[in-house]
Design an enzyme around this catalytic site. Sequence first.
Site, short mmCIF file in Angstrom:
data_model
loop_
_atom_site.label_atom_id
_atom_site.label_comp_id
_atom_site.label_asym_id
_atom_site.label_seq_id
_atom_site.Cartn_x
_atom_site.Cartn_y
_atom_site.Cartn_z
N ASN A 80 1.94 -5.00 -3.11
CA ASN A 80 0.54 -5.57 -2.69
C ASN A 80 -0.51 -4.38 -2.55
OD1 ASN A 80 -1.56 -7.68 -1.87
ND2 ASN A 80 -1.49 -6.70 -0.02
N GLU A 105 -6.17 -10.69 -0.93
CA GLU A 105 -7.17 -10.59 0.32
C GLU A 105 -8.65 -10.23 0.41
OE1 GLU A 105 -5.38 -7.05 2.71
OE2 GLU A 105 -3.34 -7.47 2.17
N GLU A 122 0.76 -1.21 0.02
CA GLU A 122 -0.01 0.30 0.05
C GLU A 122 0.93 1.30 0.12
OE1 GLU A 122 -2.76 -0.40 3.12
OE2 GLU A 122 -3.69 -2.19 2.59
N ASP A 162 -12.41 -10.20 0.39
CA ASP A 162 -13.57 -10.40 1.03
C ASP A 162 -14.59 -9.51 0.42
OD1 ASP A 162 -12.90 -7.87 1.82
OD2 ASP A 162 -12.29 -8.56 4.03
N HIS A 209 -10.73 -6.01 -1.59
CA HIS A 209 -11.72 -5.87 -0.36
C HIS A 209 -12.79 -5.08 -0.95
CE1 HIS A 209 -8.78 -7.10 2.74
NE2 HIS A 209 -7.93 -6.19 2.43
#
Length: 333
Positions: free
Chosen positions: A189, A255, A150, A257, A225
Amino acid sequence: MPLWRYGVLGLCALMMALAQSGPPLRELAERRGILVGAAVEPSLLLQEAAYGPVLAREFNLVVAENVMKWGALQTSRGQFNFAAADLLVNFAQKHKQVIRGHTLVWHQQLPRWMYGSFSRSEMEAILSQHIRTVVGRYKGQIAYWDVVNEAIGDDARLRATPFDVLPDYIERAFRLAREADPKAKLFYNDYGAEGLGPKSDAIYSLLKSLKEKGVPIDGIGFQAHLDLGFSPQQARMAENLERFARLGLEIHITEMDVRLTGPGTKAERLQAQARLYQEILQICLRQPRCKVFTLWGVSDAHSWRAASEPLIFDVDYQPKPAYFALQRTLQQP
């Protein structure tokens, strides 16, 4: 969920339900030549009876949700605590799971001492010691490292971080990681970059420039996300992944979700959640360089977005429609 919630009969019912749900995701993923993973909190391996069996049965990759971050490993300068990280590594090796290291350099979850005033040479020594120590400890055991996490903000510019005293800290981090473990694959990432747009453009430019300088970057992780309102087609996600693939980068969903929020009944939202999981997996399967599809957690009970029920197992470790959507997708020719 606390251990006392599961007696012998409860555990038997749980495992029977899973056994009746068809082949586990990891078995199906292996047939398709990809890894399906989950973020792990190692303490739950000791505290919850269902956690370990579900994790071992369904996933062939694990990533530390928090215990390999800087603040967890080096709370005091030069003093490292690997107990929780070692627990995860040992579990993965026992169950023949690939391990992803997360993360070496991030602007959050840093120990308080990292916010001191350091000279360039001091920060260079701090960065070098941390990466050499952490990556070196797990040399040959961790297949993938999220080296930098990030670094690009929502404004599509480089974030301000304690590492900024080193203008080339991103390049240095990757080179240090490569030296510490030449065989591990090294990743950048980030979140909010799944589709085309200013942030993904900025990440593309950053990685392209680093690759042109010979910086050892092997791949990019898209966190994914998501909310139910996300449309992979409207975001032109497949096109976005393709341009990163053309840089020679391996593509990972790292990651994922999906928040269960928005209009409609609970049943309708569960189906919409399942469709979005399915669509993202399909995009990955169609992209030859997409090798990993990872969920940010195992059960809704312990997700960082727990209130929005974002994962494929509910709080009782029962598979949700999203689980079966992934299962069906992996079984398609």
